[in-house]
Design a protein around this motif. Structure first.
Motif, PDB file in Angstrom:
ATOM      1  N   UNK A 222       0.833  -1.205   0.000  1.00 39.58           N
ATOM      2  CA  UNK A 222       0.000   0.000   0.000  1.00 39.58           C
ATOM      3  C   UNK A 222       0.870   1.258   0.000  1.00 39.58           C
ATOM      4  N   UNK A 223       1.987   1.215   0.712  1.00 39.48           N
ATOM      5  CA  UNK A 223       2.918   2.346   0.682  1.00 39.48           C
ATOM      6  C   UNK A 223       3.549   2.498  -0.695  1.00 39.48           C
ATOM      7  N   UNK A 224       3.831   1.363  -1.363  1.00 42.46           N
ATOM      8  CA  UNK A 224       4.397   1.438  -2.697  1.00 42.46           C
ATOM      9  C   UNK A 224       3.410   1.913  -3.739  1.00 42.46           C
ATOM     10  N   UNK A 225       2.116   1.615  -3.553  1.00 44.26           N
ATOM     11  CA  UNK A 225       1.102   2.037  -4.525  1.00 44.26           C
ATOM     12  C   UNK A 225       0.757   3.510  -4.382  1.00 44.26           C
ATOM     13  N   UNK A 226       0.815   4.053  -3.165  1.00 38.85           N
ATOM     14  CA  UNK A 226       0.531   5.468  -2.892  1.00 38.85           C
ATOM     15  C   UNK A 226      -0.848   5.860  -3.421  1.00 38.85           C
ATOM     16  N   UNK A 227      -1.819   5.034  -3.188  1.00 35.07           N
ATOM     17  CA  UNK A 227      -3.170   5.322  -3.673  1.00 35.07           C
ATOM     18  C   UNK A 227      -4.023   6.034  -2.631  1.00 35.07           C
ATOM     19  N   UNK A 228      -3.565   6.098  -1.413  1.00 35.63           N
ATOM     20  CA  UNK A 228      -4.345   6.748  -0.381  1.00 35.63           C
ATOM     21  C   UNK A 228      -5.527   5.938   0.091  1.00 35.63           C
ATOM     22  N   UNK A 229      -5.495   4.614  -0.103  1.00 34.37           N
ATOM     23  CA  UNK A 229      -6.583   3.753   0.341  1.00 34.37           C
ATOM     24  C   UNK A 229      -6.069   2.844   1.445  1.00 34.37           C
ATOM     25  N   UNK A 230      -7.001   2.294   2.194  1.00 32.09           N
ATOM     26  CA  UNK A 230      -6.623   1.397   3.278  1.00 32.09           C
ATOM     27  C   UNK A 230      -6.042   0.109   2.699  1.00 32.09           C
ATOM     28  N   UNK A 290       4.570   5.645  -6.971  1.00 34.39           N
ATOM     29  CA  UNK A 290       3.247   5.062  -7.092  1.00 34.39           C
ATOM     30  C   UNK A 290       2.830   4.883  -8.541  1.00 34.39           C
ATOM     31  N   UNK A 291       1.874   3.984  -8.730  1.00 36.41           N
ATOM     32  CA  UNK A 291       1.419   3.693 -10.093  1.00 36.41           C
ATOM     33  C   UNK A 291       0.655   4.865 -10.688  1.00 36.41           C
ATOM     34  N   UNK A 292       0.166   5.786  -9.870  1.00 38.51           N
ATOM     35  CA  UNK A 292      -0.575   6.932 -10.381  1.00 38.51           C
ATOM     36  C   UNK A 292       0.331   8.081 -10.798  1.00 38.51           C
ATOM     37  N   UNK A 293       1.624   8.006 -10.466  1.00 38.85           N
ATOM     38  CA  UNK A 293       2.531   9.107 -10.778  1.00 38.85           C
ATOM     39  C   UNK A 293       3.859   8.569 -11.297  1.00 38.85           C
ATOM     40  N   UNK A 294       3.864   7.900 -12.454  1.00 39.26           N
ATOM     41  CA  UNK A 294       5.117   7.366 -12.990  1.00 39.26           C
ATOM     42  C   UNK A 294       5.902   8.446 -13.723  1.00 39.26           C
ATOM     43  N   UNK A 295       7.180   8.168 -13.933  1.00 40.08           N
ATOM     44  CA  UNK A 295       8.009   9.046 -14.750  1.00 40.08           C
ATOM     45  C   UNK A 295       7.755   8.706 -16.218  1.00 40.08           C
ATOM     46  N   UNK A 296       7.335   9.701 -16.988  1.00 35.52           N
ATOM     47  CA  UNK A 296       6.993   9.509 -18.394  1.00 35.52           C
ATOM     48  C   UNK A 296       7.841  10.436 -19.245  1.00 35.52           C
ATOM     49  N   UNK A 297       8.457   9.903 -20.293  1.00 36.34           N
ATOM     50  CA  UNK A 297       9.227  10.718 -21.224  1.00 36.34           C
ATOM     51  C   UNK A 297       8.282  11.478 -22.150  1.00 36.34           C
ATOM     52  N   UNK A 417       7.038  -2.323  -6.939  1.00 38.56           N
ATOM     53  CA  UNK A 417       6.032  -2.748  -5.966  1.00 38.56           C
ATOM     54  C   UNK A 417       6.238  -2.098  -4.603  1.00 38.56           C
ATOM     55  N   UNK A 418       7.486  -1.971  -4.184  1.00 41.89           N
ATOM     56  CA  UNK A 418       7.789  -1.551  -2.821  1.00 41.89           C
ATOM     57  C   UNK A 418       8.043  -0.050  -2.753  1.00 41.89           C
ATOM     58  N   UNK A 419       7.843   0.554  -1.595  1.00 40.47           N
ATOM     59  CA  UNK A 419       8.124   1.995  -1.469  1.00 40.47           C
ATOM     60  C   UNK A 419       9.602   2.276  -1.629  1.00 40.47           C
ATOM     61  N   UNK A 426      21.655   4.789   5.895  1.00 43.48           N
ATOM     62  CA  UNK A 426      22.379   3.843   6.733  1.00 43.48           C
ATOM     63  C   UNK A 426      21.470   2.764   7.313  1.00 43.48           C
ATOM     64  N   UNK A 427      20.225   3.113   7.586  1.00 43.10           N
ATOM     65  CA  UNK A 427      19.320   2.149   8.196  1.00 43.10           C
ATOM     66  C   UNK A 427      18.882   1.111   7.168  1.00 43.10           C
ATOM     67  N   UNK A 428      18.472  -0.075   7.616  1.00 43.34           N
ATOM     68  CA  UNK A 428      18.006  -1.099   6.669  1.00 43.34           C
ATOM     69  C   UNK A 428      16.753  -0.653   5.931  1.00 43.34           C
ATOM     70  N   UNK A 429      16.565  -1.199   4.746  1.00 42.83           N
ATOM     71  CA  UNK A 429      15.382  -0.908   3.956  1.00 42.83           C
ATOM     72  C   UNK A 429      14.151  -1.386   4.724  1.00 42.83           C
ATOM     73  N   UNK A 430      13.201  -0.489   5.055  1.00 45.77           N
ATOM     74  CA  UNK A 430      12.032  -0.932   5.830  1.00 45.77           C
ATOM     75  C   UNK A 430      11.183  -1.954   5.102  1.00 45.77           C
ATOM     76  N   UNK A 431      11.313  -2.024   3.763  1.00 46.33           N
ATOM     77  CA  UNK A 431      10.528  -3.009   3.025  1.00 46.33           C
ATOM     78  C   UNK A 431      10.953  -4.435   3.338  1.00 46.33           C
TER      79      UNK A 431
END
Length: 722
Positions: A222-230, A290-297, A417-419, A426-431
């Motif tokens: 859900x954090x990776x999708x960034x859709x703002x849904x539960x 997020x899938x709603x805001x990709x980088x587009x050329x 998929x992941x945030x 320095x800290x480990x990847x929370x994913x």
């Protein structure tokens, strides 16, 4: 099949359950597994009675690995097989033996339960992670695993576990000619999201379900999708489907091959590029927004997260490239100095995450980093001048370590998929800290694995039952990869048992039932946890009232310190299990806020006083040691009074650090302000390997400001004095 020689009619056929079993066994022959056992040794002195002087951490883990190996050989020799069989068993501390032998290593996520041993011995407790060698799923060395668990559990090691420890299973495909494809990896993730709730409710104890180091995969997605849904199973599966569809289009268009070669070239606006990349001149990566805001050329090509920016130039024709003289090149990774800010200055900012420089003078409100993230983004968007969005030409390639298309697609799947996590944090990847860790799926085929982290860490008490979890993880992976994909939404327990093949295996079905019987009902577990926490909290409150700064004896304070560490460590798990309106728990906590503040102040003041005393004592001992021989020096440094002083200081320091939320990999600096007579605690925030050089630019900073407000969203904007 046995068929008649005349008509070809089948005389004997397998039932559907038999066919699924045979197909599953064929898939198991290709799978490899690796096991991780987390625990801690409560008394290192008892485990290593002949401990000599050690100069490095590697030597210490080597000594612990030697003690475990000796105990394993003793257990193996005592049973059938004798010494000849025992020689093949052992634990190593050398990282070069990883995958070939059992190895012992450190683990920063283990939080040992406070005890009197941690005060009596300054080297206890000792967290450790024991990792197995690579094994075939259908040929797991059960006897060796049982011996390792027994060696850790029995004297002299007496390893312990708690809610912070776990049993991790890595499932790979070393014996199948390569790891799973990115579609199969996505299928495993989607299947896990469907049955995650059923697994949690059926076989996981309540503290494990809300563990900070074992989060639900659907929450991470859900954090990776960034859709703002539960977070939900359906939303996570929809996110996976979208990412897979985009990667298929990326592959079918030949862009994966292009990224592995010369790289993708195209035009994009400065502002959009600035918002979609992260890092420094040594490594600039496209991050997941997020899938709603990709980088587009400019030509409509989607750029998947995970690709690296290697060249930035003035805008040319779409698909063009800078000329051989490099006249249009604004920045190049090959020519950039490591840790420099050339890429960000070329994009009109000072560093990663900054606001455009042209907008700062006219719109100072855009620098209010304490504002809401969405409001800050709106302010920055409105404040940015139009020329900050002019078009530039970019060249994007695959990471240098990736050479084949299959691995690149798996790597891009994980990054999509992941945030996003900063590349040099320095800290480990929370994913990583979720029940199904996908971050290792982007590695080479030999090293890529699914990491199942859900099972609790009581493996030492029931090793045979734990091996059922190993078999379940392998069967679940094989069933998910061969399809068909389960339907969307949460799946019931009965469907999970059929999907993983447990209905067709009586032993696995019995294992599942045994694990389910060990899990208490949620309501009963919550009442038990709440009652125990309330009793521990009342015991700490009573002991805290007996502690005083003026007492010559630190015994009551140290006893209260041990109880405080236990209560504080349990608070996070309690918060995940007990609702905020439960007065039996949180009513006590709310009513003791003043007592807790005074106790923490007492701990800090006593820590300063003991540190001053310890420093003077240590200076005297060092001066005496400079004039004495080895025997006298050993007597000065190893007497009981000095060892107790060291242990007391460490206990006080540990209590203060844990109260301040000190991460095992973070740093906590302290200093004393004699004019105020109190302790100031300051956390040092890191983001990049290089120290930040830019100031927050709120006001001229010459090092005289007592503290800069700084930023949690843009930590590199805080001036160095803070």
């Amino acid at each position: 099949l046995v068929t008649a020689s005349t008509g070809g009619n089948a005389l004997v056929t397998r039932s559907p359950s038999e066919a699924r079993t045979v197909e599953g066994r064929r898939a198991e022959r290709e799978l490899s597994v690796g096991l991780e056992v987390e625990a801690w040794l409560p008394d290192l002195r008892a485990a290593l009675p002949d401990l000599r002087l050690l100069r490095t951490n590697a030597e210490l883990f080597g000594a612990v690995a030697g003690a475990i190996s000796a105990r394993i050989r003793t257990l193996a020799t005592r049973r059938a097989g004798g010494e000849a069989r025992a020689r093949s068993r052992g634990v190593s501390a050398d990282r070069r033996d990883w995958g070939r032998l059992w190895t012992a290593a450190a683990d920063g996520s283990i939080q040992p339960s406070p005890s009197k041993l941690s005060r009596e011995h300054d080297d206890a407790p000792f967290p450790i992670e024991v990792v197995s060698h690579v094994m075939r799923l259908d040929a797991v060395d059960v006897e060796e695993f049982v011996d390792v668990a027994a060696a850790l559990r029995q004297p002299p090691l007496r390893a312990r576990t708690n809610d912070s420890t776990g049993f991790h299973v890595h499932v790979g495909r070393r014996f199948g000619g390569g790891f799973f494809s990115f579609e199969e990896v996505a299928a495993v993730a989607a299947s896990w999201c469907r049955f995650e709730a059923a697994i949690n409710d059926a076989i996981l104890p309540l503290p494990r379900r809300g563990n900070a180091y074992c989060r639900d995969l659907r929450d991470i997605l859900a954090l990776g999708a960034r859709r703002g849904v539960a977070p939900s199973a359906a939303a996570a599966q929809f996110h996976i489907i979208n990412v897979v569809a985009r990667l298929r289009a990326f592959r079918d268009a030949g862009l994966a091959t292009t990224a592995l070669g010369a790289g993708m070239v195209g035009n994009v606006s400065r502002g959009r590029l600035r918002a979609h990349i992260s890092g420094d001149d040594a490594l600039i990566v496209v991050k997941n927004r997020g899938v709603d805001d990709p980088l587009t050329l400019a030509d409509g090509t989607l750029v998947p997260p995970g690709l690296e920016l290697v060249e930035l130039g003035e805008a040319g024709e779409a698909g063009g490239a800078p000329d051989s003289a490099g006249e249009r090149t604004l920045w190049s990774r090959d020519a950039a100095a490591v840790g420099g800010a050339g890429i960000w200055r070329a994009l009109g900012v000072e560093a990663d995450g900054d606001a455009p420089m042209a907008a700062l003078e006219d719109h100072p409100e855009a620098l209010d980093f304490d504002a809401d993230v969405d409001d800050a983004a709106t302010l920055l968007s409105e404040a940015t001048t139009p020329d900050a969005f002019d078009t530039v030409e970019v060249r994007l390639t695959a990471p240098l370590t990736i050479e084949d298309e299959d691995r690149l697609l798996r790597y891009l799947l994980v990054k999509s998929l992941l945030p996003h996590a900063p590349p040099h944090v320095l800290a480990p990847d929370p994913s990583r800290y979720c029940k199904l860790n996908l971050t290792r799926c982007g590695l080479d085929a030999e090293d890529a694995t699914f990491e199942f982290r859900a099972f609790p860490g009581d493996v030492l008490e029931r090793p045979l039952a734990t091996l059922g979890w190993v078999r379940f993880c392998g069967d679940f992976t094989a069933a998910s990869a061969r399809g068909p994909a389960p339907t969307a939404g949460d799946g019931p327990e009965a469907e999970l048992l059929r999907f993983a093949g447990l209905k067709d295996d009586i032993m696995m079905s019995a294992w599942w039932r045994e694990c389910a019987h060990r899990v208490r009902p949620a309501a009963t577990e919550k009442r038990r946890v709440a009652t125990n926490f309330a009793a521990d909290f009342d015991a700490w409150l009573l002991s805290a009232k007996k502690a005083s700064f003026d007492d010559a004896d630190d015994g009551p304070l140290l006893d209260a310190c041990d109880r405080w560490r236990s209560v504080f460590a349990a608070t996070h798990s309690i918060r995940q299990m007990v609702s905020a309106d439960d007065a039996s728990v949180w009513g006590r906590v709310a009513g003791a806020q003043d007592a807790a503040r005074e106790f923490v102040k007492l701990l800090g003041a006593r820590l300063l006083e003991r540190l001053d005393r310890h420093e003077r004592d240590l200076s005297v001992r060092c001066e005496c040691a400079a004039r004495c021989g080895v025997v006298a020096t050993a007597a000065l440094c190893c007497d009981a009074a000095f060892s107790k002083s060291v242990a007391d200081v460490r206990a006080l320091r540990a209590a203060v650090e844990e109260t301040r939320g000190e991460h095992p990999r973070g740093r906590l600096r302290w200093r004393r302000d004699d004019s105020l007579g109190r302790l100031h605690w300051r956390r040092r925030r890191f983001r990049f390997t290089q120290a930040p050089t830019s100031c927050c630019r709120r006001t001229p900073c010459r090092g005289s400001k007592p503290r800069c407000r700084g930023s949690t969203r843009y930590p590199q904007n805080s001036c160095t004095t803070s």
